[in-house]
Design an enzyme around this catalytic site. Structure first.
Site, short mmCIF file in Angstrom:
data_model
loop_
_atom_site.label_atom_id
_atom_site.label_comp_id
_atom_site.label_asym_id
_atom_site.label_seq_id
_atom_site.Cartn_x
_atom_site.Cartn_y
_atom_site.Cartn_z
N ASP A 427 0.86 -1.18 0.00
CA ASP A 427 0.00 0.00 0.00
C ASP A 427 0.90 1.24 0.00
O ASP A 427 2.11 1.13 0.26
CB ASP A 427 -0.88 -0.04 1.26
CG ASP A 427 -1.76 1.19 1.38
OD1 ASP A 427 -2.29 1.65 0.36
OD2 ASP A 427 -1.90 1.69 2.51
N ASP A 863 -1.51 -0.80 6.03
CA ASP A 863 -1.81 -0.30 7.37
C ASP A 863 -3.29 -0.06 7.61
O ASP A 863 -3.68 0.26 8.74
CB ASP A 863 -1.06 1.01 7.62
CG ASP A 863 -1.66 2.17 6.84
OD1 ASP A 863 -1.78 3.26 7.40
OD2 ASP A 863 -2.01 1.98 5.66
N ASP A 867 -6.67 -2.75 3.32
CA ASP A 867 -5.57 -3.65 2.96
C ASP A 867 -5.76 -5.06 3.50
O ASP A 867 -4.92 -5.93 3.23
CB ASP A 867 -4.23 -3.09 3.49
CG ASP A 867 -3.94 -1.71 2.94
OD1 ASP A 867 -4.14 -1.49 1.75
OD2 ASP A 867 -3.50 -0.84 3.73
#
Length: 1197
Positions: A427, A863, A867
């Site tokens: 990410d 985080d 995700d």
């Protein structure tokens, strides 16, 4: 504005949208339909009416895997699901028959030890869960027992419909419907850290109808009926209605208090129990994580099956031979094997029943050869992995002091997988960046404001080697930007035209005023006014939101108060030049979500005007502008693109005036949608909001910077040198993602970019016509064409680095079954891949495609909650414990605080764990082949009679005591090179990626080494002791002497082999290696001293027979050295003439070449390739380019 505060802020209808009322009889909802059948009668026992037939779950919680009754059978079942354990169970059962070549006790005891060790581990873990359950179930809460009296009651005794009183800093015992609180407008503050890890407080508010019931006595006659959704796993939705005093009121998530969250900053609340126990949302949401097994474990299973095949084949061939020989034992009157007395033998050696004897012999051989299978392998690996995770958790170099967060391995099953990562899927926001937003620039009325310089702009200036031009001024990238005046967190704005009230002199000062008013009003932040200083701070749901209200405050528009229906702020009056307080009536808040991509509020100003204030993504906002609201559109779009180029996140701000008639129509439809309790409720709400969020007037755009985390470029550079491919999957715009890619060295100048987007004239024309089928067909063909063109570019050049950049729309087509394999081939050939505008589902699908398509190990790191799918889909999921909460961490396999710690986690711990586990497993098979082959050779030497070479307890204790501990020490402590060298020579990591240490060739090599050692040991011992006398009395060696001598040599060889294989000795390894040998001699003394009925063939064999005989010691020494010579010679030749990469590094260390820069650089150069990413590869590529230019400029000779 006063400086003090008398009461906490009143934050009432921010989420409830000012819902209307209707008569209960007019309920047009779908309550009672599928998924919406729950009916709760509040303040009645069990929440069930007198004639009710519904019974709901109690509030007793059990998270344990076992119960006292089920532990033994269920745990045994879990253990014997493993093929090896089941096989040893069968052999243990057969050992009670006459077929067994050893005693039953000696066969059963090792199995009991191994199974018991695993069961004890399971039991301890489950007992810890039991203790947690006991503590939670026996917590106390005040429950209404009738007559307005509340009594303390255990959580586990709560029933649906009970009225409870929860006080400050207490946890909610079940899912509660908020009825009232200590605040006059019935609000309360909730901390949801246990649910999503977020530390910022959430605000909840009860219905206005029940807000006045705020003391114990008021509940004596309280009755209400709640109809709502059935138990489900969605933490953030709740659909229902409540009938109270003949009225029906719609319910929303704003009234639901979830079990596990905590009451904060509120003295008390009253609530009705809606969901209990396993019906609560947090328990419904707690699904079992996907089962993940490492590639090494899967291959180890294959090796086990191979060993089973060898064992069965050997037993079969031996039994066939035995049957033939047995059949020929009686050759007329002559007895070939007279010592077996074939004429008087039972079925086992009866020549007349040789086929049956061969079958029985086959079973005997299976029992005898079972020692080829390492019984303690699985439990040893579990112990090693647990200890490896302890080292990871306690690594000071992965401890983030600022947040007091160490690394945390949440599972111990995948430690060796950390050393085999081929592709990292990351990410961006909060993972590569800090997710700590700073308001740095804005565009208002077509004019760009803000002189701040972003990290991306600095990186671009470095690449170009030129000064920055910021609003017409030169600014070098190495200027000192640490202005003390810009020390406010979330605010890094610098422009003298706007700050300190100078905005009133700008040409469009009225637009600027509306712009910052919108920032001060359109949000869901909670103000907190300090009693002593009067300074206002904010609790916001996202870093972006906090940055906006802080920027508005710093620029003179200070939001400071909320009441039940108002928002108050202070601003500079352009006419009087004085700060004045403004209060707007808050009518509705239309929340942001990923589908709407915008947030709006409807307010009434002090002049009675109705205003809709909106902010959102450019992809949805520009389309909603009115024809007369596009005055600044062209300049704003240009500025937004510039901000994206600078790596900034942008939002568009717009507003409109709403007529009273228009608002009434909207509010009626909106209230109708809110009162609909059905599956399509959200669609109805979106439809209502879409009708009013149109014909907007553009004000401008905001730009906030999310800075790179510390050490990200350096970490990416090292990972790239290690040969790991890095993909970035982000929801950001393409321009933003590209520039972040440049700043963190994923992209570089000169790298060819393959961009796949859907912006061709044909697609644009089709989108205008609006035919979805035509759009899909053209888009699919366009994506396929672009992918094939990209592959052609790759094929045309093998020496250049390529980057693939694809947007979310294109990705949706690229992931279709007919295209995805071609897309994967293109992506794998590129040095870096960036997927922009990716949805959470697309992130998970890309991860699955890479994992299944390449067959290589993948790691996902993120985080946020978006995700989670990606983390669970990857072979290893790494959660960043950042500011977006802990949902990613709770779904991860390993949690770290910063992206840069990934470097040490993979290159050091990953490499060590992979090497340790691989070497340990190979050693286990080696030592068992040494042992098992000597058993086979002795049985063959004894004419396949089923005779074991060793005493029963020698057989049983070999794997458990004499050889397992050194293998465990190897798996925990060994280091081929130090951590410093792992980081200095990152290409060493490729040993794991290419699986060089656990490929079949190496496994068979260790097996061949074991076979050679056992053959050397056996024949040297046999030839040395038979038929010559082994002592001065002329005695020849019998079974007990030969067997014990061979066993002694085996113990010496396998432990000395461990000493040769170890790269890094510790005291523990010395103790285990040499201690295993000493333990064997101590066992011979102790076991031989027992009565002959117990020790059998070992009775005083060492003291009276072996120890006094020099031949015993000579044979042990000679056979041990001879058995180790093949491995020693092979290893010496390989290390000297054909060193592996780690061997070259070991030579650097041992020969003192660490300080020889030329030699070290030569070894390191193997890590650096111009076709990879990272700033090192970038500098190499630049140097090569300059070198070619210089050669071209040189005049011909």
């Amino acid at each position: 504005m006063g400086t003090g505060r008398t009461k906490r802020v009143h934050f009432s209808k921010i989420y409830s949208f000012q819902c209307g009322r209707r008569r209960y009889d007019d309920d047009g909802s779908q309550i009672g339909g599928p998924g919406f059948s729950r009916v709760v009668y509040c303040n009645e026992t069990g929440g069930v009416s007198e004639g009710g037939q519904s019974y709901y779950a109690d509030n007793y919680m059990r998270s344990t895997k076992y119960t006292p009754m089920s532990f033994f059978p269920k745990s045994l079942f879990e253990q014997f699901r493993r093929v090896a354990n089941f096989f040893f169970l069968v052999t243990a059962i057969l050992s009670f028959t006459e077929l067994a070549p050893y005693s039953a006790v000696s066969a059963v005891l090792p199995l009991i030890v191994v199974i018991a060790a695993s069961m004890v581990k399971e039991g301890i873990e489950d007992w810890q869960r039991k203790q947690q359950d006991h503590e939670v179930n026996n917590r106390k809460v005040k429950v209404h027992r009738g007559g307005g009296v509340f009594e303390s009651r255990q959580w586990k005794k709560l029933k649906v419909g009970d009225i409870v009183k929860v006080e400050k800093d207490e946890f909610f015992p079940a899912d509660l419907l908020l009825l009232s609180s200590s605040y006059e407008d019935a609000i309360c503050y909730v901390e949801t850290m246990n649910l999503d890890g977020e530390t910022n407080l959430k605000l909840k508010q009860s219905l206005e109808a029940t807000s006045t019931i705020n003391d114990d006595s008021s509940f004596s006659n309280f009755k209400a009926a709640v109809k709502c959704e059935d138990p489900n796993a969605s933490l953030y939705t709740f659909v229902g209605t409540m009938e109270f005093q003949g009225q029906q009121y719609p319910l929303s998530p704003q009234q639901l208090l979830l079990r596990g969250s905590k009451l904060r900053n509120t003295d008390y609340i009253y609530g009705a129990v809606i969901f209990t126990g396993h019906d609560t949302k947090v328990i419904q949401n707690s699904t079992e994580p996907p089962s993940k097994r490492s590639g090494i474990e899967r291959r180890m299973d294959s090796v086990i099956y191979f060993m089973f095949f060898i064992m069965f084949l050997t037993a079969f061939l031996g039994s066939v031979y035995f049957g033939i020989v047995t059949k020929n034992d009686l050759d007329g009157d002559r007895q070939k094997r007279w010592y077996l007395a074939p004429d008087r033998s039972d079925i086992y050696f009866d020549p007349n029943r040789a086929p049956i004897a061969a079958i029985y012999h086959f079973l005997t051989d299976l029992l005898l050869y079972s020692y080829l299978i390492p019984i303690s392998l699985y439990v040893s690996i579990e112990v090693v992995k647990v200890l490896q995770t302890i080292f990871i958790n306690n690594d000071i170099h992965m401890y983030y002091e600022e947040a007091d967060k160490p690394a945390h391995a949440r599972t111990s099953n995948l430690t060796e997988e950390l050393g085999q990562i081929n592709t990292i899927l990351s990410d961006k926001t909060g993972t590569l960046t800090c997710n700590s937003m700073e308001f740095i620039k804005c565009s208002i009325a077509g004019t760009a404001y803000g002189r701040g310089v972003t990290e991306v702009e600095k990186a671009m200036a470095k690449r170009m080697g030129s000064p920055l031009i910021v609003n017409g001024r030169d600014k070098y990238f190495d200027d000192d930007d640490n202005d003390p005046s810009l020390s406010v967190k979330g605010y890094n704005f610098e422009d003298e035209r706007i700050t300190n009230g100078y905005w009133i002199h700008e040409p469009h000062s009225d637009v600027i005023q509306k712009f910052f008013r919108l920032l001060a009003i359109c949000h869901t932040a909670i103000p907190d006014v300090d009693e002593e200083t009067g300074k206002v701070t904010y609790e916001a749901e996202s870093p972006d939101e906090a940055a906006f209200v802080i920027a508005a405050r710093e620029l003179g528009f200070e939001f400071y108060k909320r009441t039940q229906t108002t928002v108050s702020f202070v601003e500079l009056d352009p006419v009087s030049k004085k700060r004045v307080e403004r209060t707007y009536e808050l009518l509705n808040v239309l929340e942001f979500n990923s589908a709407r991509k915008r947030m709006s509020v409807i307010v009434k100003d002090e002049d009675g005007k109705l205003l809709l204030l909106s902010k959102g993504a450019d992809s949805v906002m520009f389309a909603r502008l009115a024809k007369n609201g596009r005055e600044f559109e062209e300049n704003t779009k240009k500025h937004v693109n510039q901000y994206a180029d600078a790596g900034l996140r942008t939002l568009i701000l717009a507003y409109r005036e709403v007529t009273d008639k228009e608002y009434e129509a909207f509010n009626e439809k909106f209230t109708e949608a809110k009162n609909s309790v059905s599956a399509d409720r959200d669609d109805l709400i979106d439809e209502a909001t879409a009708e009013i969020e149109k014909d907007l007037i553009l004000l401008g755009a905001t730009a906030v910077e999310d800075k790179l985390q510390k050490g990200v470029p350096e970490c990416i550079d090292k990972l790239a040198q290690a040969g790991i491919k890095i993909w970035v999957l982000t929801g950001d715009k393409m321009e933003t993602a590209i520039n972040i890619g440049f700043s963190c060295s994923l992209l570089r100048e000169g790298m060819k970019q393959i961009t796949i987007i859907l912006e061709s004239p044909e697609i644009i024309a089709a989108e205008k016509e609006g035919d979805e089928n035509v759009i899909a067909k053209i888009s699919k063909e366009s994506v396929k064409k672009q992918i094939l063109a990209g592959k052609a570019q790759l094929s045309a050049s093998t020496s250049e680095a390529f980057a693939l950049i694809i947007d979310g729309k294109s990705l949706a087509y690229a992931l279709r079954d007919s295209i995805k394999n071609t897309f994967l081939e293109l992506a794998v050939g590129c040095a870096s891949v960036i997927c922009c505008r990716s949805s959470p589902k697309q992130k998970a699908l890309v991860t699955r495609l890479v994992k299944e398509g390449t067959g290589k190990t993948t790691l996902a790191i993120g985080d946020g909650a978006n995700d989670v799918g990606m983390l669970q889909e990857a072979d290893i999921g790494i959660g960043i414990s950042g500011v977006e909460g802990m949902q990613a961490v709770m779904s991860s396999d390993i949690a770290i605080a910063q992206f840069r710690f990934l470097e040490r986690l993979l290159l050091v711990h990953g490499h060590w764990c992979y090497r340790r586990i691989s070497s340990m497993i190979c050693y286990f098979f080696y030592k068992n082949i040494v042992f098992g082959t000597t058993i086979f050779l002795y049985e063959a030497y004894a004419s396949f009679s089923g005779q074991a070479a060793y005493n029963d307890w020698y057989l049983s204790l070999y794997n458990v005591f004499f050889t397992s501990l050194p293998a465990i020490a190897l798996g925990v402590f060994d280091q081929d090179v130090s951590a410093r060298f792992c980081l200095k020579f990152p290409l060493l990591y490729q040993e794991g990626v290419q699986n060089t240490l656990f490929r079949w060739r190496r496994i068979f090599g260790w097996m061949l080494n074991g076979l050679a050692s056992s053959v050397i040991i056996f024949f040297l011992c046999i030839r040395a002791l038979d038929p010559e006398a082994y002592n001065k009395n002329g005695k020849t060696a019998g079974l007990e002497v030969v067997g014990t001598t061979i066993y002694t040599c085996v113990v010496w060889v396998v432990n000395c082999q461990m000493a040769l294989a170890v790269n890094y000795f510790t005291l523990i390894q010395h103790i285990f290696i040499w201690g295993g040998i000493i333990l064997w001699y101590l066992f011979l003394l102790g076991y031989g001293a027992m009565p002959a009925t117990i020790s059998t063939t070992a009775y005083k064999v060492f003291v009276e027979t072996l120890a006094p005989a020099p031949s015993y010691w000579f044979v042990t020494l000679f056979a041990s050295i001879a058995a180790l010579i093949p491995y020693f010679c092979y290893n010496a030749v390989q290390m000297r003439f054909f060193p592996a990469y780690h061997g070259m590094i070991q030579w650097i260390r041992h020969e003192g070449n660490c300080e020889d820069p030329e030699y070290v650089q030569m070894v390191r150069q193997r890590s650096i390739r111009t076709t990879t990413v990272g700033y090192t590869a970038r500098s190499i590529a630049r140097d090569n380019t300059l070198s070619h230019l210089n050669l071209e400029r040189q005049p011909p000779k």
